[in-house]
Design a protein around this motif. Structure first.
Motif, short mmCIF file in Angstrom:
data_model
loop_
_atom_site.label_atom_id
_atom_site.label_comp_id
_atom_site.label_asym_id
_atom_site.label_seq_id
_atom_site.Cartn_x
_atom_site.Cartn_y
_atom_site.Cartn_z
N UNK A 189 0.82 -1.22 0.00
CA UNK A 189 0.00 0.00 0.00
C UNK A 189 0.86 1.27 0.00
N UNK A 190 0.36 2.29 -0.68
CA UNK A 190 1.04 3.57 -0.76
C UNK A 190 0.16 4.62 -0.09
N UNK A 191 0.65 5.85 -0.01
CA UNK A 191 -0.11 6.98 0.50
C UNK A 191 -0.38 7.92 -0.68
N UNK A 192 -1.58 7.85 -1.29
CA UNK A 192 -1.86 8.64 -2.49
C UNK A 192 -1.73 10.14 -2.28
N UNK A 193 -1.80 10.59 -1.01
CA UNK A 193 -1.71 12.03 -0.76
C UNK A 193 -0.39 12.59 -1.28
N UNK A 217 -4.62 1.36 0.21
CA UNK A 217 -3.96 2.63 -0.09
C UNK A 217 -4.91 3.81 0.09
N UNK A 218 -6.19 3.60 -0.18
CA UNK A 218 -7.17 4.69 -0.12
C UNK A 218 -7.87 4.76 1.24
N UNK A 219 -7.52 3.89 2.14
CA UNK A 219 -8.23 3.80 3.42
C UNK A 219 -8.14 5.10 4.22
N UNK A 220 -6.97 5.70 4.27
CA UNK A 220 -6.81 6.94 5.04
C UNK A 220 -7.61 8.08 4.42
N UNK A 221 -7.68 8.13 3.09
CA UNK A 221 -8.46 9.18 2.44
C UNK A 221 -9.95 9.01 2.73
N UNK A 222 -10.41 7.77 2.79
CA UNK A 222 -11.82 7.52 3.13
C UNK A 222 -12.11 7.98 4.55
N UNK A 227 -14.62 22.81 -0.39
CA UNK A 227 -13.28 22.25 -0.35
C UNK A 227 -12.80 21.85 1.03
N UNK A 228 -13.61 22.08 2.07
CA UNK A 228 -13.16 21.75 3.42
C UNK A 228 -13.30 20.26 3.73
N UNK A 229 -14.02 19.51 2.91
CA UNK A 229 -14.14 18.07 3.11
C UNK A 229 -13.09 17.34 2.27
N UNK A 230 -12.69 16.16 2.74
CA UNK A 230 -11.64 15.41 2.05
C UNK A 230 -12.13 14.60 0.85
N UNK A 231 -13.40 14.75 0.46
CA UNK A 231 -13.91 13.94 -0.64
C UNK A 231 -13.20 14.27 -1.95
N UNK A 275 -14.38 0.25 -4.69
CA UNK A 275 -15.64 0.94 -5.02
C UNK A 275 -16.69 0.72 -3.93
N UNK A 276 -16.69 -0.47 -3.35
CA UNK A 276 -17.61 -0.73 -2.24
C UNK A 276 -17.29 0.17 -1.05
N UNK A 277 -15.99 0.32 -0.75
CA UNK A 277 -15.58 1.22 0.34
C UNK A 277 -15.93 2.67 0.01
N UNK A 278 -15.76 3.06 -1.25
CA UNK A 278 -16.10 4.42 -1.66
C UNK A 278 -17.60 4.67 -1.53
N UNK A 279 -18.41 3.68 -1.93
CA UNK A 279 -19.87 3.80 -1.79
C UNK A 279 -20.27 3.93 -0.32
#
Length: 666
Positions: free
Chosen positions: A157-161, A219-224, A243-247, A286-290
């Motif tokens: 896993x990476x950190x996409x940020x 990798x996307x877990x922290x962003x979620x 823009x104040x939300x991390x979405x 995609x399930x996590x994103x939903x």
């Protein structure tokens, strides 16, 4: 004669010779016939003797050919058994021990042998077919393990940020490793084509989807998590700031990782597998994103008044991401649309919710300038609702509503629909303010001032905001409310105007000109009896009292500068013509002493002109919609300070609205 006899003799001799030759030929012919008969008899005898020998020779040749073919078949039967032992030693070993290329070559040889056995269709080969099939399955499973191990090496896993902030490319599988994975996948797919059902992913594709799917999700877990945590505010009553939300970062990371993964898939799998493998790989993330979008949607529904703008931002962000992925991969559009569906339905219902809240609480004028930052998603939402659909009862539950003809107008101008919605919001706001004024303020004059102040402030706020170039459609509604406020205020001035009306009896004397010529006041009064003169004096006296009272009230009202000037002009246009006419006819009633006639024409004009004098007013400035809706923040103040200030102003306005003292706001 002698010569003739000699000739005949010669011819006779020749004939005798010919006859002699014929006899000899007959004799030779008989001999030949006899020889032919003996030869034919001899041939039959030879044929009868040689025939059995020839038949036996042919049978022997056929038997020899059959024996050769049987020997060849036996050799072929023995060959798979011989090669099975040789290939089994390779395929039951690990690929890293014998070498990947040698291992793959062994699988190729085993596959070819299996095809040959199956094509022979011999019952004796069935056991060998089963054994080679099992051996090939073992080899394929070992290749799957190699495929999995190679993927895991590049699936940490990476950190996409980091990629989002620095703009760097997302990591991809190297070209050399992609080539090896492609070769392994081809061999696994060849075996899988015989073992898997149609429409089912090959084993290597399943392995890829699982390993890389987990890699993307982790990798996307922290962003979620950040998207859900940034939805919660310190001050629950604070309006959501764009823009104040991390979405936005979450969607950006999702798009970047999906795009990189699509490139990997294109280098490993065949063209007809790209879409299905990408869908399977992205399914977990995609399930996590939903799930994250559902959590954000629940937050918005719980805080609709302050956070409905978050739903607009989500629609804009996810729609943009979906479009970009669709153009790149041709996939995932439907899946992302389904994930966004609850948020979209909430955004639809928010439009009618804001209108209803404006109607009941008079607090949502702030919605319009904020909405201009979300025009693209709002345009899409409004097109789906149709022009005016936000006012329909079904707008609050659009998921179960029946589509209308307007909702299918995909060519509708979304910007124009927004201007219509904004105009409806302004209309609803002013209607609610008017209703509150009628319930709390006594007198139509004071209600008219209150309404005119709010119209003025609303128009000023529009001019000083992003709405200036959008709300030309709202101007007619503002003008209508301004006219209504003016009529309400002018009602109070009808009382002094009634004292300026008189009765003329044209049958007794010629009617004096009302305009365009000098009027002889003395002559008119001379024609009146003492009772009529007393009536004229009373009219002047009553007018003066009523006029002075209204002027005092006018100056005491807290009006916006524009409102004071506009209402002053309206009063002047209403009163001055009536007073001038009445004064011209009867000003001599007190012979210039000023006992009854307090104002001459110049004095009246000056008094009326003073109604629009802002500096002469005793009020402290208009209380309008700014105080009621709490829209404008002070310069340099924080969000919490702005909220505290607006709550204080709201309390002040409520006091003003409840203060009733002879219809005046002092």
């Amino acid at each position: 004669m002698i010569a003739r006899r000699a000739a005949h003799a010669e011819e006779s001799a020749e004939v005798e010779v010919l006859f002699a030759n014929v006899k000899k030929m007959k004799a030779v012919t008989k001999k030949i016939e006899a020889s032919m008969a003996r030869l034919d008899q001899s041939g039959r005898t030879v044929q009868e003797a040689i025939g059995p020998v020839y038949g036996n020779t042919q049978r022997l040749q056929t038997q020899n050919a059959n024996i050769d073919r049987i020997q060849e078949a036996i050799d072929k039967l023995r060959e798979p058994l011989d090669m099975r032992d040789r290939e089994e030693r390779i395929l039951r070993s690990r690929p890293d021990r014998v070498g990947l290329q040698e291992y793959i070559s062994s699988i190729d040889r085993t596959s070819q042998a299996l095809r040959n056995l199956r094509s022979s269709n011999m019952r004796s080969n069935q056991q060998a077919i089963l054994e080679l099939s099992g051996l090939l399955q073992i080899g394929t499973e070992n290749l799957e393990g190699v495929f999995r191990d190679m993927l895991r090496e590049d699936s940490q896993p990476i950190e996409p940020l980091k990629q989002i902030t620095t703009g760097k490319d997302y990591p991809r599988i190297s070209s050399s490793k992609s080539g090896q994975l492609r070769t392994i996948n081809q061999h696994i797919a060849n075996y899988a084509s015989q073992a898997t059902r149609q429409g089912e992913l090959p084993p290597s594709a399943k392995v890829y989807a699982h390993e890389r799917g987990q890699y993307i999700m982790l990798s996307l877990q922290n962003l979620a998590t950040a998207s859900k945590s940034t939805a919660r505010k310190v001050d629950a009553s604070a309006i959501y700031r764009q823009g104040s939300n991390g979405i936005g970062s979450y969607a950006q990371g999702l798009q970047g990782m999906y795009t990189a993964e699509y490139d990997n898939i294109c280098h490993i799998f065949s063209r007809d597998e790209w879409g299905t493998v990408l869908q399977a790989t992205c399914q977990t993330s995609l399930t996590a994103f939903s799930s994250t979008l559902r959590d954000l949607d629940a937050h918005v529904r719980e805080n609709m008044l302050t956070d409905c703008y978050l739903s607009y931002e989500i629609i804009e962000v996810v729609s943009g991401m979906s479009h970009q992925l669709e153009s790149k991969t041709g996939e995932l559009k439907h899946a992302l649309s389904e994930a966004m569906r609850p948020v979209r339905e909430t955004a639809k219902s928010s439009l009618s919710f804001l209108l209803n809240d404006t109607r009941t609480k008079i607090q949502q004028m702030q919605a319009l300038p904020l909405m201009t930052a979300y025009l693209p998603p709002l345009s899409s939402i409004m097109r789906s609702l149709g022009d005016g659909g936000w006012s329909a009862p079904s707008a609050t539950s659009s998921s179960t509503s029946i589509p209308t003809v307007k909702s299918f107008d995909v060519g509708a101008d979304g910007l124009q629909l927004f201007t219509h919605y904004a105009a409806d919001t302004l209309d609803t706001l002013l209607a609610a303010l008017e209703a509150r004024a009628r319930s709390l303020l006594r007198g139509r004059s004071l209600q008219g001032v209150f309404l005119a102040n709010n119209v003025c402030v609303a128009e000023r706020m529009i001019r000083n905001s992003e709405l200036d170039h959008l709300l030309s459609a709202a101007q007619p509604k503002l003008d209508a409310w301004r006219k209504k406020a003016t009529q309400s205020y002018i009602d109070a001035w009808k009382e002094p105007s009634t004292h300026l009306l008189d009765v003329q009896f044209t049958a007794k004397a010629p009617r004096p000109p009302s305009t365009g010529a000098a009027v002889d006041s003395g002559a008119i009064l001379k024609a009146l009896n003492s009772k009529d003169k007393d009536g004229i004096k009373e009219k002047f006296r009553n007018f003066n009292a009523s006029f002075d009272d209204l002027v005092a009230k006018h100056k005491a009202y807290k009006m916006e500068a524009e409102v004071r000037r506009a209402l002053g002009r309206d009063v002047q246009n209403f009163i001055e013509p009536l007073y001038n006419r009445f004064w011209e006819r009867y000003h001599e009633v007190d012979k210039g002493k000023g006992k009854y006639v307090k104002y001459d024409r110049q004095q009246m004009a000056s008094a009326l002109a003073g109604l629009g004098d802002v500096l002469g007013a005793r009020g402290i400035g208009g209380k309008g919609v700014e105080e009621v809706v709490g829209m404008v923040e002070g310069p340099g103040e924080s969000e919490q300070e702005g909220k505290a200030r607006r709550r204080s102003e709201q309390a002040e306005v409520d006091k003003v609205l409840r203060r009733k003292s002879d219809g005046l706001v002092r």
